[in-house]
Design a protein around this motif. Structure first.
Motif, mmCIF file in Angstrom:
data_model
loop_
_atom_site.group_PDB
_atom_site.id
_atom_site.type_symbol
_atom_site.label_atom_id
_atom_site.label_comp_id
_atom_site.label_asym_id
_atom_site.label_seq_id
_atom_site.Cartn_x
_atom_site.Cartn_y
_atom_site.Cartn_z
ATOM 1 N N ILE A 150 -54.717 -82.566 -21.709
ATOM 2 C CA ILE A 150 -54.836 -81.160 -21.704
ATOM 3 C C ILE A 150 -54.761 -80.765 -22.913
ATOM 4 O O ILE A 150 -53.848 -80.684 -23.980
ATOM 5 C CB ILE A 150 -53.407 -81.229 -21.020
ATOM 6 N N VAL A 151 -55.840 -79.146 -22.736
ATOM 7 C CA VAL A 151 -56.535 -79.185 -24.237
ATOM 8 C C VAL A 151 -55.849 -77.721 -23.740
ATOM 9 O O VAL A 151 -55.982 -76.892 -22.801
ATOM 10 C CB VAL A 151 -57.599 -79.361 -24.152
ATOM 11 N N GLU A 152 -54.969 -76.698 -25.049
ATOM 12 C CA GLU A 152 -54.866 -75.372 -24.687
ATOM 13 C C GLU A 152 -56.386 -74.466 -25.297
ATOM 14 O O GLU A 152 -57.132 -75.142 -25.879
ATOM 15 C CB GLU A 152 -53.441 -74.752 -25.678
ATOM 16 N N LYS A 153 -55.891 -73.421 -24.188
ATOM 17 C CA LYS A 153 -57.698 -73.039 -23.909
ATOM 18 C C LYS A 153 -57.049 -71.895 -25.379
ATOM 19 O O LYS A 153 -56.672 -71.435 -25.669
ATOM 20 C CB LYS A 153 -58.079 -71.339 -22.899
ATOM 21 N N GLU A 154 -58.679 -71.207 -25.647
ATOM 22 C CA GLU A 154 -58.490 -70.686 -27.505
ATOM 23 C C GLU A 154 -58.240 -69.617 -27.347
ATOM 24 O O GLU A 154 -57.249 -69.424 -28.505
ATOM 25 C CB GLU A 154 -60.338 -70.802 -27.794
ATOM 26 N N ASP A 155 -57.936 -69.310 -25.640
ATOM 27 C CA ASP A 155 -57.226 -67.438 -26.051
ATOM 28 C C ASP A 155 -56.024 -67.521 -25.258
ATOM 29 O O ASP A 155 -55.323 -66.877 -25.545
ATOM 30 C CB ASP A 155 -58.126 -66.472 -24.614
ATOM 31 N N GLY A 156 -55.802 -69.028 -25.624
ATOM 32 C CA GLY A 156 -54.023 -68.976 -25.422
ATOM 33 C C GLY A 156 -53.536 -67.970 -24.206
ATOM 34 O O GLY A 156 -52.502 -68.795 -23.244
ATOM 35 N N SER A 157 -54.950 -68.105 -23.061
ATOM 36 C CA SER A 157 -54.564 -68.270 -21.548
ATOM 37 C C SER A 157 -53.952 -68.560 -20.879
ATOM 38 O O SER A 157 -53.820 -69.261 -19.255
ATOM 39 C CB SER A 157 -55.240 -66.546 -20.697
ATOM 40 N N GLY A 158 -54.259 -70.117 -21.262
ATOM 41 C CA GLY A 158 -53.885 -70.989 -20.207
ATOM 42 C C GLY A 158 -54.509 -72.963 -21.050
ATOM 43 O O GLY A 158 -54.890 -72.724 -21.693
ATOM 44 N N PHE A 159 -54.238 -73.580 -19.860
ATOM 45 C CA PHE A 159 -54.795 -75.284 -20.320
ATOM 46 C C PHE A 159 -56.225 -75.564 -19.688
ATOM 47 O O PHE A 159 -56.169 -75.478 -18.826
ATOM 48 C CB PHE A 159 -53.822 -76.055 -20.231
ATOM 49 N N ASP A 160 -56.864 -76.437 -20.522
ATOM 50 C CA ASP A 160 -58.365 -76.732 -19.554
ATOM 51 C C ASP A 160 -57.572 -78.065 -19.416
ATOM 52 O O ASP A 160 -56.715 -79.347 -20.495
ATOM 53 C CB ASP A 160 -59.287 -77.144 -20.659
#
Length: 527
Positions: free
Chosen positions: A513-523
């Motif tokens: 689980i990796v946080e999205k660059e814009d901080g909007s959620g997770f991939d």
């Protein structure tokens, strides 16, 4: 008519109108789906296909345009409310099937609380009947509710109604308020301001008459100027005991005043409670009033109202004899001075345990961990968070577990999950945790489902040998990594390489689980 239509895969639907003066309110329900308001009928000419009517060859050659109803509904159940709003616009069949599945998380948009007109518009739309959860927040609501706009909630088949922060219901009658609340399965009052006590009395009176759907009640209020915000002591003990007898979950937190007679009447009755969360003053009644219900509970949260630990000791002694708990929450409690063996025996009888911010001594921790290592424990999930110098404890977890690092590491690696967020971990504690994990572990994740701990936020994580960390992480099933390093110590490049190199060798990881660059959620990357 319904039987004839069913032969051709056409279903009869009942559509709800907003009028409560509908002349057709007495129309029998027949075989129509149950909705909270009886109203006019319309026939929806939607051709549906049942799964059992589809042959194997047909199923192999089918496409998305003619999938059976059961499959469509099964797929739609996994979609978010935002996606479902798009689904209903595709075609009549998809709209029909999507409106038959639950829409978890579907809430009223904040801007709909800006005016009475916008509030009314919510109930004029076709999607309002999918609302299952409604939160009325005093900070967002810009108008005062009255009977006319509050009774709109009776049109819904609500599962949960929550009132927060000084929501103004002074123009809503007590009777209507009680009716709306008792039409829900769960009701929660969370407020830092005084609430109209007569409204709650009306709720309890209707509950006592058995005209209720309520199965869960939560009241969480805060003290104001050293006076009790919510004084329920004037309600008849008999009414209270009848009102609460069929509840499955009861949460009473902070400044709620109940008399000795009320407490004895409530907990002396044959309650059906499975979940109990109490942070209140038992006064002259004493915590002994809980003796008869503790053995029937599956979930219990209990914290000391005062610094004295005698109440907690008494509860633990009862649970030591009759414990059927699946979850025990002692968050912000205190067990100092209580025999370590007693604490360890009770805690290790429970699958999920929360000991965050608890007042506890090192030898008590040691006794708990020892039983886990020896296999004398049913514990699977442990939450140990918020032990840091910034909290009331004023002492980090690393300091509390000094000289117990190996015992701690061996114990938690026998669990399925452990939550160590917001702790001050020592370097030795962090290294011991991942060393044992690298050699083999039962842990499936770091955190408490569904929330994962950020790996890079563990104190001194950069001091862990890359090879050890790589093997340790790959012995988990899921791990959360912040590649952008929003905060925390962060991983070194060598550690990142070791983790992903081990993926090509041997791993148990199923997802990263990796946080999205814009901080909007997770991939979520499935391995």
């Amino acid at each position: 008519l319904p039987g004839l239509l069913e032969r051709f895969g056409i279903e009869l639907h009942r559509f709800v109108t907003l009028s409560f003066s509908d002349k057709n309110q007495n129309i029998p329900k027949s075989r129509c789906p149950e909705l909270p308001v009886s109203s006019k009928f319309k026939v929806s000419w939607v051709k549906t296909k049942k799964l059992d009517s589809v042959g194997t060859q047909d199923l192999l050659s089918t496409n998305i345009a003619n999938l059976p109803s059961e499959i469509l509904r099964s797929v739609f159940k996994f979609l978010s409310p935002e996606d479902l709003q798009n689904v209903v616009l595709v075609c009549r069949l998809w709209k029909h099937e999507a409106e038959l599945v639950p829409w978890p998380g579907f809430e009223i948009p904040t801007d709909c609380f800006a005016s009475k007109a916008k509030w009314a518009a919510v109930f004029a739309g076709s999607l309002f009947s999918r609302l299952q959860v409604v939160v009325l927040h005093g900070d967002y609501c810009k108008f005062k509710f009255n009977n006319r706009n509050f009774e709109n909630l009776l049109m819904l088949n609500l599962s949960t109604l929550t009132l927060r922060n000084d929501i103004d219901l002074s123009r809503v009658s007590d009777k209507l308020f009680a009716k709306v609340v008792n039409n829900c399965k769960e009701f929660a009052l969370v407020s830092d301001f005084p609430f109209e006590q007569n409204k709650l009395e009306a709720v309890f009176c209707q509950m006592a008459s058995s005209k209720t759907k309520l199965k869960s009640l939560l009241i969480n209020v805060k003290v104001d100027d050293d006076e009790s915000v919510l004084d329920l002591s004037k309600i008849s003990p008999i009414i209270l005991s009848k009102a609460l007898i069929n509840l499955e979950s009861l949460v009473l937190i902070r400044d709620i005043k109940l008399s000795e007679a009320q407490l004895k009447a409530i907990f002396g009755s044959k309650l059906k409670l499975k979940k109990l969360d109490l942070v209140i003053d038992f006064g002259s009644a004493g915590v002994e009033v809980l003796d008869s219900v503790l053995g029937n509970l599956t979930e219990l949260r209990f914290s000391n109202y005062f610094d004295d630990t005698e109440d907690t000791r008494h509860v633990l002694e009862i649970l030591d004899k009759t414990c059927n708990l699946k979850k025990l929450d002692l968050f912000h409690g205190n067990v100092t001075g209580i025999p370590a063996e007693l604490v360890a025996r009770v805690v290790n009888k429970v699958e999920t345990v929360d000991l965050s911010m608890i007042g506890i001594e090192a030898h008590q921790f040691g006794a708990i961990f020892k039983k886990i290592i020896e296999g004398k424990s049913t514990m699977k999930h442990l939450r140990l968070s918020n032990f840091n110098v910034r909290t009331a404890n004023k002492k980090g977890l690393g300091d509390r577990l000094k000289d117990l690092e190996e015992v701690f590491a061996k114990a938690v690696n026998k669990l399925e999950s452990v939550d160590l967020e917001f702790n001050d971990l020592s370097e030795d504690l962090t290294k011991a945790l991942f060393k044992v994990m690298s050699e083999g572990t039962n842990l499936k994740m770091l955190g408490t489902f569904p929330e994962h701990n950020d790996l890079e936020k563990y104190d001194h994580i950069r001091k862990v040998d890359p090879e050890i960390l790589g093997r340790a992480v790959n012995n988990l099933e899921k791990v959360k990594i912040d590649m952008q390093l929003v905060c925390g110590d962060g991983l070194t490049d060598s550690q990142k390489v070791a983790i992903f190199k081990q993926l090509n060798l041997e791993t148990k990881l199923k997802a990263v689980i990796v946080e999205k660059e814009d901080g909007s959620g997770f991939d979520i990357f499935n391995v």
